[in-house]
Design a protein around this motif. Structure first.
Motif, mmCIF file in Angstrom:
data_model
loop_
_atom_site.group_PDB
_atom_site.id
_atom_site.type_symbol
_atom_site.label_atom_id
_atom_site.label_comp_id
_atom_site.label_asym_id
_atom_site.label_seq_id
_atom_site.Cartn_x
_atom_site.Cartn_y
_atom_site.Cartn_z
ATOM 1 N N LYS A 102 10.886 -63.775 2.859
ATOM 2 C CA LYS A 102 9.293 -64.679 2.123
ATOM 3 C C LYS A 102 9.427 -65.557 1.443
ATOM 4 N N SER A 103 10.724 -65.601 -0.364
ATOM 5 C CA SER A 103 10.590 -66.269 -1.211
ATOM 6 C C SER A 103 11.637 -66.775 -2.049
ATOM 7 N N ARG A 104 12.540 -66.542 -1.477
ATOM 8 C CA ARG A 104 13.932 -66.860 -1.572
ATOM 9 C C ARG A 104 14.938 -67.645 0.073
ATOM 10 N N ASN A 105 15.078 -69.046 -0.091
ATOM 11 C CA ASN A 105 16.632 -69.051 1.143
ATOM 12 C C ASN A 105 17.694 -67.919 0.871
ATOM 13 N N ILE A 106 17.663 -67.681 2.323
ATOM 14 C CA ILE A 106 19.293 -66.620 2.815
ATOM 15 C C ILE A 106 21.132 -67.449 2.565
ATOM 16 N N ARG A 107 21.404 -67.556 2.055
ATOM 17 C CA ARG A 107 21.947 -67.520 2.619
ATOM 18 C C ARG A 107 23.661 -67.422 2.693
ATOM 19 N N ALA A 108 24.718 -68.169 4.008
ATOM 20 C CA ALA A 108 25.545 -67.835 5.269
ATOM 21 C C ALA A 108 26.721 -66.419 3.765
ATOM 22 N N GLY A 109 26.564 -65.603 4.586
ATOM 23 C CA GLY A 109 27.277 -63.952 3.717
ATOM 24 C C GLY A 109 26.806 -63.055 3.754
ATOM 25 N N SER A 110 25.201 -63.790 3.879
ATOM 26 C CA SER A 110 24.344 -62.488 3.259
ATOM 27 C C SER A 110 24.648 -60.959 4.505
ATOM 28 N N ILE A 111 24.309 -59.757 3.736
ATOM 29 C CA ILE A 111 24.656 -58.470 4.638
ATOM 30 C C ILE A 111 23.035 -57.872 5.002
ATOM 31 N N ILE A 112 22.591 -57.601 5.389
ATOM 32 C CA ILE A 112 21.227 -56.910 5.305
ATOM 33 C C ILE A 112 21.025 -55.598 6.846
ATOM 34 N N GLY A 113 20.553 -54.176 5.757
ATOM 35 C CA GLY A 113 21.178 -52.837 6.442
ATOM 36 C C GLY A 113 20.030 -52.741 6.644
ATOM 37 N N SER A 114 20.039 -51.768 7.842
ATOM 38 C CA SER A 114 19.138 -51.208 8.043
ATOM 39 C C SER A 114 18.297 -50.416 7.669
ATOM 40 N N GLY A 115 18.657 -49.198 6.865
ATOM 41 C CA GLY A 115 18.259 -47.889 6.257
ATOM 42 C C GLY A 115 19.089 -46.865 7.271
ATOM 43 N N ALA B 203 30.409 -60.585 -0.531
ATOM 44 C CA ALA B 203 29.173 -60.830 -0.383
ATOM 45 C C ALA B 203 28.311 -61.180 -1.926
ATOM 46 N N TYR B 204 28.067 -62.226 -1.054
ATOM 47 C CA TYR B 204 26.841 -63.183 -1.406
ATOM 48 C C TYR B 204 25.314 -62.348 -2.076
ATOM 49 N N GLN B 205 25.168 -61.111 -0.630
ATOM 50 C CA GLN B 205 24.164 -61.227 -1.015
ATOM 51 C C GLN B 205 24.208 -59.179 0.492
ATOM 52 N N TRP B 206 23.755 -58.233 -0.465
ATOM 53 C CA TRP B 206 23.716 -56.705 0.165
ATOM 54 C C TRP B 206 22.351 -56.874 0.045
ATOM 55 N N ALA B 207 21.144 -56.475 0.762
ATOM 56 C CA ALA B 207 20.375 -55.935 0.908
ATOM 57 C C ALA B 207 19.580 -54.875 1.488
ATOM 58 N N ASP B 208 18.885 -53.676 0.725
ATOM 59 C CA ASP B 208 19.398 -52.521 2.258
ATOM 60 C C ASP B 208 17.904 -52.154 2.713
ATOM 61 N N GLY B 209 17.915 -52.648 4.156
ATOM 62 C CA GLY B 209 15.410 -51.767 4.272
ATOM 63 C C GLY B 209 15.640 -50.658 4.616
ATOM 64 N N SER B 210 14.957 -49.596 5.150
ATOM 65 C CA SER B 210 14.619 -48.878 5.924
ATOM 66 C C SER B 210 13.634 -48.903 6.540
ATOM 67 N N ALA B 211 14.066 -49.442 7.640
ATOM 68 C CA ALA B 211 13.426 -49.958 9.170
ATOM 69 C C ALA B 211 13.039 -48.613 9.686
ATOM 70 N N GLU C 208 24.295 -46.726 8.863
ATOM 71 C CA GLU C 208 23.723 -47.669 9.130
ATOM 72 C C GLU C 208 24.262 -48.211 9.544
ATOM 73 N N VAL C 209 23.268 -49.461 10.563
ATOM 74 C CA VAL C 209 23.715 -50.899 11.178
ATOM 75 C C VAL C 209 23.313 -51.673 10.121
ATOM 76 N N ALA C 210 23.619 -52.631 9.612
ATOM 77 C CA ALA C 210 23.860 -54.266 9.726
ATOM 78 C C ALA C 210 24.057 -55.539 9.724
ATOM 79 N N VAL C 211 23.537 -56.472 10.062
ATOM 80 C CA VAL C 211 23.382 -58.059 10.105
ATOM 81 C C VAL C 211 24.277 -58.901 9.366
ATOM 82 N N ILE C 212 24.993 -59.605 9.973
ATOM 83 C CA ILE C 212 25.924 -60.631 8.646
ATOM 84 C C ILE C 212 25.200 -62.010 8.523
ATOM 85 N N THR C 213 24.567 -62.189 8.467
ATOM 86 C CA THR C 213 23.681 -63.584 8.631
ATOM 87 C C THR C 213 24.582 -65.142 8.228
ATOM 88 N N ASP C 214 23.924 -66.062 8.943
ATOM 89 C CA ASP C 214 24.032 -67.463 8.089
ATOM 90 C C ASP C 214 23.299 -68.012 7.758
#
Length: 333
Positions: A251-264, A79-87, A142-148
């Protein structure tokens, strides 16, 4: 709809549509060769995939075949990006309490997040191949979302509109490597090996009423060596929902289609619901008795991560993996 990527000998696999009951599938090669290609032009391609999905789930599919999760790569193999949070701040609070550290008030006000490796994801049945047990091998459900595409500075409401798919994650951690890495002040690297994903990614509507408020309101089950060790509720104690996590990232950058963000790591304050990672159980043991008792994973151990809907049906299929010893080239034996 439910989408999967099947192994075909290439890096990005073949996109397939999977029936609602996860029993049959059909290649989507006439519509989009890969999931990334579908995400790149979602407004045009998604309706075509949806029609294929409806036909398949209603028994009208063509060129159908039995769906086999063992033949799946991660929905997005890279993927173009994988970012994992700690929600789930309860998880962070337990970890810090176990080592006698206070939780900063800011942790309740702004999400924690790290940038992970996205070039080498694991499929739902791929082995977790590592060199040493002594690294402290741990699963993290975890659970994750995939974005546009999401524009820089997007609000949570704007980010919410760009969530296209959801999936389950096993964010493997090497706990004994983490302290030295964090002490350098630059975050995770070697302590976060390849991340694993569920057989299918699903559109939010597949969750029906369980998808609300930017959260998934269902239990997430973790079964370690055949024993159910946790089923915390993913919609409970999630301090930051997915739109908030996405807005934080944007906050300071664009997120591109195919980015994955995890819940922690999914974590509930009610410890009776068990745990989604071994570290949390060890923290509870340390708080109660002064030292951890539960060991980390060993070679040969298995982990199964799954989410069932209100009817007891699997939503994403199950992640089922075995920890194996990696050979000198880095692959599993």
């Amino acid at each position: 709809m439910k989408l999967a990527t099947l192994k075909d000998g290439t890096r990005d696999g073949q996109l397939a549509v999977v029936a609602r009951d996860l029993k049959t599938a059909q290649l989507a090669d006439g519509i989009a060769p890969t999931l990334q290609r579908a995400l790149d032009d979602w407004a045009f391609i998604a309706p075509q995939l949806q029609q294929l999905y409806q036909d398949l789930s209603n028994g009208r599919g063509r060129r159908t075949f039995d769906f086999d999760p063992a033949q799946c790569m991660a929905p997005l193999p890279r993927a173009y990006q994988w970012a994992d949070g700690s929600a789930y701040v309860n998880h962070v609070e337990l970890v810090r309490k176990a080592r006698g550290a206070e939780l900063p008030a800011s942790f309740w006000e702004e999400p924690l997040m790290y940038q992970g490796g996205s070039d080498d994801f694991l499929g739902p049945r791929d082995d977790i191949a590592l060199f040493h047990e002594e690294w402290g091998i741990d699963f993290e459900a975890e659970v994750a979302v995939i974005t546009d595409d999401i524009a820089m500075g997007a609000t949570p409401d704007q980010a919410y509109q760009q969530i296209r798919l959801l999936a389950l994650v096993n964010d493997v951690s090497l706990r004994n490597l983490i302290p030295d890495e964090l002490a350098k002040g630059f975050g995770f690297l070697q302590s976060k090996p390849a991340t694993s994903f569920s057989p299918v990614a699903v559109t939010p509507d597949e969750l029906d009423d369980a998808w609300k408020g930017g959260k998934v309101h269902l239990p997430l089950r973790s079964t370690w060596n055949g024993k159910l060790v946790g089923q915390p509720h993913a919609g409970v104690d999630m301090i930051f929902n997915f739109p908030q996590l996405l807005a934080h990232l944007a906050k300071s950058r664009n997120i591109r289609a195919g980015s994955i963000i995890g819940s922690g790591t999914v974590s509930n304050k009610d410890s009776k619901r068990g745990y989604s990672c071994i570290a949390e159980q060890r923290c509870l043991e340390t708080i109660a008795g002064g030292a951890p008792v539960t060991p980390y994973m060993a070679f040969g151990d298995t982990i199964r991560i799954e989410m069932l809907n209100g009817d007891g049906k699997s939503v994403f299929g199950a992640i089922e993996q075995t920890v194996t010893r990696a050979d000198a080239a880095g692959g599993g034996k």
